[in-house]
Design a protein around this motif. Structure first.
Motif, PDB file in Angstrom:
ATOM      1  N   VAL A  60      -2.333   6.605  -9.413  1.00  0.00           N
ATOM      2  CA  VAL A  60      -1.139   5.870  -8.989  1.00  0.00           C
ATOM      3  C   VAL A  60      -1.418   5.443  -7.550  1.00  0.00           C
ATOM      4  N   SER A  61      -1.846   4.211  -7.371  1.00  0.00           N
ATOM      5  CA  SER A  61      -2.320   3.762  -6.065  1.00  0.00           C
ATOM      6  C   SER A  61      -1.165   3.425  -5.119  1.00  0.00           C
ATOM      7  N   LYS A  62      -1.503   3.421  -3.830  1.00  0.00           N
ATOM      8  CA  LYS A  62      -0.528   3.042  -2.808  1.00  0.00           C
ATOM      9  C   LYS A  62      -0.066   1.604  -3.056  1.00  0.00           C
ATOM     10  N   GLU A  63      -1.010   0.786  -3.452  1.00  0.00           N
ATOM     11  CA  GLU A  63      -0.723  -0.622  -3.752  1.00  0.00           C
ATOM     12  C   GLU A  63       0.311  -0.741  -4.885  1.00  0.00           C
ATOM     13  N   PHE A  64       0.142   0.074  -5.925  1.00  0.00           N
ATOM     14  CA  PHE A  64       1.078   0.053  -7.055  1.00  0.00           C
ATOM     15  C   PHE A  64       2.482   0.433  -6.587  1.00  0.00           C
ATOM     16  N   ILE A  65       2.554   1.471  -5.767  1.00  0.00           N
ATOM     17  CA  ILE A  65       3.849   1.923  -5.253  1.00  0.00           C
ATOM     18  C   ILE A  65       4.481   0.827  -4.381  1.00  0.00           C
ATOM     19  N   GLN A  66       3.658   0.143  -3.590  1.00  0.00           N
ATOM     20  CA  GLN A  66       4.172  -0.968  -2.764  1.00  0.00           C
ATOM     21  C   GLN A  66       4.736  -2.092  -3.643  1.00  0.00           C
ATOM     22  N   GLN A  67       4.070  -2.336  -4.756  1.00  0.00           N
ATOM     23  CA  GLN A  67       4.542  -3.377  -5.680  1.00  0.00           C
ATOM     24  C   GLN A  67       5.909  -3.000  -6.280  1.00  0.00           C
ATOM     25  N   LEU A  68       6.055  -1.712  -6.612  1.00  0.00           N
ATOM     26  CA  LEU A  68       7.344  -1.253  -7.153  1.00  0.00           C
ATOM     27  C   LEU A  68       8.439  -1.402  -6.104  1.00  0.00           C
ATOM     28  N   SER A  69       8.090  -1.062  -4.871  1.00  0.00           N
ATOM     29  CA  SER A  69       9.046  -1.173  -3.779  1.00  0.00           C
ATOM     30  C   SER A  69       9.469  -2.641  -3.579  1.00  0.00           C
ATOM     31  N   LYS A  70       8.512  -3.530  -3.695  1.00  0.00           N
ATOM     32  CA  LYS A  70       8.801  -4.954  -3.535  1.00  0.00           C
ATOM     33  C   LYS A  70       9.724  -5.472  -4.645  1.00  0.00           C
ATOM     34  N   LEU A  71       9.517  -4.954  -5.837  1.00  0.00           N
ATOM     35  CA  LEU A  71      10.407  -5.337  -6.946  1.00  0.00           C
ATOM     36  C   LEU A  71      11.834  -4.904  -6.637  1.00  0.00           C
TER      37      LEU A  71
END
Ligand SMILES: [Fe+2]
Length: 257
Positions: free
Chosen positions: A115-126
């Motif tokens: 579960v990458s930092k990038e993936f978490i950032q994408q969820l946050s952006k959503l």
């Protein structure tokens, strides 16, 4: 019941190859007490891009086949987004099918490994864009099995969690079953979906999972919320109220291999 996660459209991803099998799945769903489901083929990144126009077109063909066969099942279009570069921007730009016409909930496959930092950032952006990610089957993630703190933080951030019926039925083995039970008892599961791919091993059935969830939670009403109340709120585009999750203490999962 309502199934929010189902690969039922023929020939569009790794679900059924032919319409005949899709119709068999529909009959199984109805026999199990499912009256509504969202067809969620894989989409966006990965092997199956499946843009919204295609999903809608295939859903309409499937609906026509259901009518012709007198199968009383309501089917809506959706998709299961695969993690990819600029995932949030692409979703906001309308490149993936939402779980409802209000376009405020989307099913996002939780990665099986990292579960990458990038993936978490994408969820946050959503979330910043008013879109709630519904995380598909995190109990099958190797990291969640070891340490579910990431998932706990994602829930606090505003993500919803969808668990697979097969997981709580024991179909993915004892470790996934144990993880599913732990997530349930920590109030870290909000929705149960079938994630069905065929009329065989992973079929569109939810009733056994409801029984098992009710037993684990000692709470039938909460189990029903997972297959009826909350899925309906999502279909209606409403904000889903969820119980406060309990902080996990799952060091016992560190020994998973
Ligand atoms: Fe899926």
């Amino acid at each position: 019941m309502i199934d929010l996660h189902c690969h039922i459209l023929p020939g569009i991803d790794d679900g059924p190859g032919m319409m005949m099998e899709s119709l068999s799945m529909a009959r199984q769903a109805v026999a199990d007490g499912i009256h509504t489901l969202v067809a969620t083929p894989h989409a966006l990144g990965g092997t199956y891009p499946n843009p919204p126009e295609k999903v809608l077109r295939e859903t309409e063909l499937f609906r026509a086949a259901l009518r012709a066969e007198n199968i009383n099942l309501s089917v809506y279009s959706g998709c299961e987004v695969h993690n990819c570069l600029n995932m949030a921007d692409r979703i906001v730009a309308g490149e993936a099918t939402f779980l409802n016409p209000n376009k405020n909930h989307i099913l996002v496959e939780f990665p099986f490994e990292l579960v990458s930092k990038e993936f978490i950032q994408q969820l946050s952006k959503l979330l910043d864009n008013g879109i709630t990610p519904v995380l598909g089957h995190p109990e099958r993630n190797k990291k969640t099995l070891q340490d579910s703190m990431i998932l706990y933080d994602l829930i606090l951030m505003g993500c919803l969690v969808q668990m697979n019926s097969t997981s709580i039925n024991g179909g993915f083995g004892p470790k996934v079953l144990e993880c599913a039970k732990d997530l349930l008892t920590h109030r870290m599961v909000h929705i149960v979906g079938s994630d069905a791919h065929s009329a065989g091993y992973r079929a569109p059935v939810l009733s056994q999972a409801v029984t098992n969830c009710a037993e684990t939670l000692e709470n039938k009403a909460e189990a029903l919320m997972m297959v009826l109340g909350r899925p309906q709120q999502i279909l209606d585009g409403k904000k889903v109220e969820v119980p406060e999750p309990e902080k996990p203490k799952n060091s016992k999962w560190f020994f998973f291999k």
